[in-house]
Write a protein that holds these residues in place. Structure first.
Motif, PDB file in Angstrom:
ATOM      1  N   MET A 261       6.084  -8.970   9.770  1.00  0.00           N
ATOM      2  CA  MET A 261       5.607  -9.170   8.416  1.00  0.00           C
ATOM      3  C   MET A 261       6.816  -9.281   7.490  1.00  0.00           C
ATOM      4  SD  MET A 261       3.255  -6.669   6.169  1.00  0.00           S
ATOM      5  CE  MET A 261       2.342  -7.451   4.913  1.00  0.00           C
ATOM      6  N   GLU A 262       6.808 -10.267   6.652  1.00  0.00           N
ATOM      7  CA  GLU A 262       7.894 -10.463   5.688  1.00  0.00           C
ATOM      8  C   GLU A 262       7.803  -9.409   4.587  1.00  0.00           C
ATOM      9  OE1 GLU A 262       9.447 -13.946   2.697  1.00  0.00           O
ATOM     10  OE2 GLU A 262       8.166 -14.472   4.367  1.00  0.00           O
ATOM     11  N   ARG A 263       8.950  -8.924   4.149  1.00  0.00           N
ATOM     12  CA  ARG A 263       8.992  -7.927   3.083  1.00  0.00           C
ATOM     13  C   ARG A 263       8.955  -8.635   1.737  1.00  0.00           C
ATOM     14  NH1 ARG A 263       8.103  -3.749   6.446  1.00  0.00           N
ATOM     15  NH2 ARG A 263       9.730  -3.582   7.957  1.00  0.00           N
ATOM     16  N   PHE A 264       8.120  -8.171   0.844  1.00  0.00           N
ATOM     17  CA  PHE A 264       7.977  -8.814  -0.457  1.00  0.00           C
ATOM     18  C   PHE A 264       8.375  -7.924  -1.623  1.00  0.00           C
ATOM     19  CE2 PHE A 264       6.158 -12.640   0.905  1.00  0.00           C
ATOM     20  CZ  PHE A 264       5.319 -12.366   1.964  1.00  0.00           C
ATOM     21  N   VAL A 265       8.375  -6.635  -1.451  1.00  0.00           N
ATOM     22  CA  VAL A 265       8.544  -5.744  -2.583  1.00  0.00           C
ATOM     23  C   VAL A 265       9.905  -5.052  -2.565  1.00  0.00           C
ATOM     24  CG1 VAL A 265       7.623  -3.722  -3.757  1.00  0.00           C
ATOM     25  CG2 VAL A 265       6.065  -5.356  -2.742  1.00  0.00           C
ATOM     26  N   LEU A 266      10.228  -4.402  -1.507  1.00  0.00           N
ATOM     27  CA  LEU A 266      11.450  -3.604  -1.457  1.00  0.00           C
ATOM     28  C   LEU A 266      12.651  -4.424  -1.005  1.00  0.00           C
ATOM     29  CD1 LEU A 266      10.063  -0.389   0.256  1.00  0.00           C
ATOM     30  CD2 LEU A 266      10.668  -0.685  -2.141  1.00  0.00           C
ATOM     31  N   THR A 267      13.715  -4.329  -1.768  1.00  0.00           N
ATOM     32  CA  THR A 267      14.967  -4.950  -1.344  1.00  0.00           C
ATOM     33  C   THR A 267      15.642  -3.997  -0.353  1.00  0.00           C
ATOM     34  OG1 THR A 267      16.297  -3.908  -3.058  1.00  0.00           O
ATOM     35  CG2 THR A 267      15.243  -6.026  -3.622  1.00  0.00           C
ATOM     36  N   ASP A 268      16.612  -4.513   0.383  1.00  0.00           N
ATOM     37  CA  ASP A 268      17.354  -3.655   1.308  1.00  0.00           C
ATOM     38  C   ASP A 268      18.077  -2.543   0.556  1.00  0.00           C
ATOM     39  OD1 ASP A 268      16.484  -5.130   3.477  1.00  0.00           O
ATOM     40  OD2 ASP A 268      18.303  -6.349   3.592  1.00  0.00           O
TER      41      ASP A 268
ATOM     42  N   ASN B 185       8.417   3.423   8.497  1.00  0.00           N
ATOM     43  CA  ASN B 185       8.320   3.969   7.145  1.00  0.00           C
ATOM     44  C   ASN B 185       8.409   2.882   6.079  1.00  0.00           C
ATOM     45  OD1 ASN B 185       7.939   6.681   7.715  1.00  0.00           O
ATOM     46  ND2 ASN B 185      10.106   7.118   7.836  1.00  0.00           N
ATOM     47  N   ARG B 186       9.205   1.860   6.324  1.00  0.00           N
ATOM     48  CA  ARG B 186       9.335   0.793   5.325  1.00  0.00           C
ATOM     49  C   ARG B 186       8.020   0.038   5.176  1.00  0.00           C
ATOM     50  NH1 ARG B 186      14.429  -3.293   4.487  1.00  0.00           N
ATOM     51  NH2 ARG B 186      13.614  -4.332   2.637  1.00  0.00           N
ATOM     52  N   LEU B 187       7.372  -0.269   6.280  1.00  0.00           N
ATOM     53  CA  LEU B 187       6.072  -0.940   6.207  1.00  0.00           C
ATOM     54  C   LEU B 187       5.054  -0.060   5.491  1.00  0.00           C
ATOM     55  CD1 LEU B 187       4.340  -3.399   6.975  1.00  0.00           C
ATOM     56  CD2 LEU B 187       3.805  -2.210   9.116  1.00  0.00           C
ATOM     57  N   PHE B 188       5.094   1.239   5.757  1.00  0.00           N
ATOM     58  CA  PHE B 188       4.189   2.160   5.073  1.00  0.00           C
ATOM     59  C   PHE B 188       4.438   2.148   3.568  1.00  0.00           C
ATOM     60  CE2 PHE B 188       3.722   6.484   3.294  1.00  0.00           C
ATOM     61  CZ  PHE B 188       2.337   6.513   3.228  1.00  0.00           C
ATOM     62  N   MET B 189       5.707   2.177   3.157  1.00  0.00           N
ATOM     63  CA  MET B 189       6.019   2.119   1.726  1.00  0.00           C
ATOM     64  C   MET B 189       5.535   0.804   1.117  1.00  0.00           C
ATOM     65  SD  MET B 189       7.176   4.823   0.364  1.00  0.00           S
ATOM     66  CE  MET B 189       7.544   4.007  -1.170  1.00  0.00           C
ATOM     67  N   GLU B 190       5.663  -0.287   1.848  1.00  0.00           N
ATOM     68  CA  GLU B 190       5.139  -1.568   1.372  1.00  0.00           C
ATOM     69  C   GLU B 190       3.619  -1.478   1.195  1.00  0.00           C
ATOM     70  OE1 GLU B 190       6.807  -4.216   0.449  1.00  0.00           O
ATOM     71  OE2 GLU B 190       8.760  -4.069   1.418  1.00  0.00           O
TER      72      GLU B 190
ATOM     73  N   ALA C 111      -2.382  -6.095   8.283  1.00  0.00           N
ATOM     74  CA  ALA C 111      -0.948  -6.240   8.570  1.00  0.00           C
ATOM     75  C   ALA C 111      -0.182  -4.945   8.293  1.00  0.00           C
ATOM     76  CB  ALA C 111      -0.366  -7.384   7.741  1.00  0.00           C
ATOM     77  N   PHE C 112      -0.747  -4.072   7.457  1.00  0.00           N
ATOM     78  CA  PHE C 112      -0.109  -2.800   7.140  1.00  0.00           C
ATOM     79  C   PHE C 112      -0.543  -1.684   8.078  1.00  0.00           C
ATOM     80  CE2 PHE C 112       0.028  -4.865   2.890  1.00  0.00           C
ATOM     81  CZ  PHE C 112       1.403  -4.857   2.720  1.00  0.00           C
ATOM     82  N   GLY C 113      -1.453  -1.953   8.978  1.00  0.00           N
ATOM     83  CA  GLY C 113      -1.959  -0.945   9.904  1.00  0.00           C
ATOM     84  C   GLY C 113      -3.318  -0.431   9.460  1.00  0.00           C
ATOM     85  N   ASN C 114      -3.795   0.566  10.171  1.00  0.00           N
ATOM     86  CA  ASN C 114      -5.107   1.148   9.898  1.00  0.00           C
ATOM     87  C   ASN C 114      -5.108   1.838   8.543  1.00  0.00           C
ATOM     88  OD1 ASN C 114      -6.918   3.704  10.002  1.00  0.00           O
ATOM     89  ND2 ASN C 114      -7.771   2.321  11.540  1.00  0.00           N
ATOM     90  N   TRP C 115      -6.076   1.502   7.701  1.00  0.00           N
ATOM     91  CA  TRP C 115      -6.100   2.045   6.342  1.00  0.00           C
ATOM     92  C   TRP C 115      -6.260   3.560   6.333  1.00  0.00           C
ATOM     93  CZ3 TRP C 115      -9.882   4.974   4.166  1.00  0.00           C
ATOM     94  CH2 TRP C 115     -11.130   4.979   4.788  1.00  0.00           C
ATOM     95  N   SER C 116      -7.064   4.083   7.254  1.00  0.00           N
ATOM     96  CA  SER C 116      -7.320   5.521   7.290  1.00  0.00           C
ATOM     97  C   SER C 116      -6.047   6.289   7.667  1.00  0.00           C
ATOM     98  CB  SER C 116      -8.438   5.818   8.282  1.00  0.00           C
ATOM     99  OG  SER C 116      -8.704   7.195   8.333  1.00  0.00           O
ATOM    100  N   THR C 117      -5.311   5.771   8.617  1.00  0.00           N
ATOM    101  CA  THR C 117      -4.045   6.376   9.013  1.00  0.00           C
ATOM    102  C   THR C 117      -3.051   6.320   7.856  1.00  0.00           C
ATOM    103  OG1 THR C 117      -4.422   5.729  11.309  1.00  0.00           O
ATOM    104  CG2 THR C 117      -2.154   6.271  10.691  1.00  0.00           C
ATOM    105  N   ALA C 118      -3.002   5.189   7.186  1.00  0.00           N
ATOM    106  CA  ALA C 118      -2.093   5.032   6.046  1.00  0.00           C
ATOM    107  C   ALA C 118      -2.461   6.018   4.933  1.00  0.00           C
ATOM    108  CB  ALA C 118      -2.123   3.596   5.529  1.00  0.00           C
ATOM    109  N   PHE C 119      -3.751   6.182   4.675  1.00  0.00           N
ATOM    110  CA  PHE C 119      -4.164   7.122   3.630  1.00  0.00           C
ATOM    111  C   PHE C 119      -3.803   8.554   3.988  1.00  0.00           C
ATOM    112  CE2 PHE C 119      -7.126  10.171   1.847  1.00  0.00           C
ATOM    113  CZ  PHE C 119      -6.834  10.005   0.503  1.00  0.00           C
TER     114      PHE C 119
END
Length: 87
Positions: A1-8, A32-37, A55-63
């Protein structure tokens, strides 16, 4: 997945404050970076967690992970780390 929000550069400031590093005891997150996105996607869109794109994974796990980080004041530490750069 391409990163759109966080710069390096921003990620370099955030990463040390994240839970789930290989040196941390207990469970660790895969990306962790994907989670922050994912968190930033929720904040930007105002959508409920159940609408989190797959693309960010399971919503319940993320929550649950968001809740753990919130309770551990991770987001407060991240805010403090980034507050010197208003952009």
């Amino acid at each position: 997945m391409e990163r759109f929000v966080l710069t390096d550069a921003q990620w370099a400031l955030i990463e040390p404050h994240c839970l789930g590093k290989s040196t941390d005891p207990g469970r660790s997150g895969r990306d962790n970076r994907l989670f922050m996105e994912a968190v930033l996607w929720i904040v930007r869109t105002g959508s409920p967690w159940r609408d989190l794109p797959a693309a960010f994974g399971n919503w319940s796990t993320a929550f649950r992970r968001f809740s753990d980080w919130r309770n551990a004041d991770v987001f407060k530490r991240i805010f403090e780390a980034l507050s010197s750069d208003p952009d």
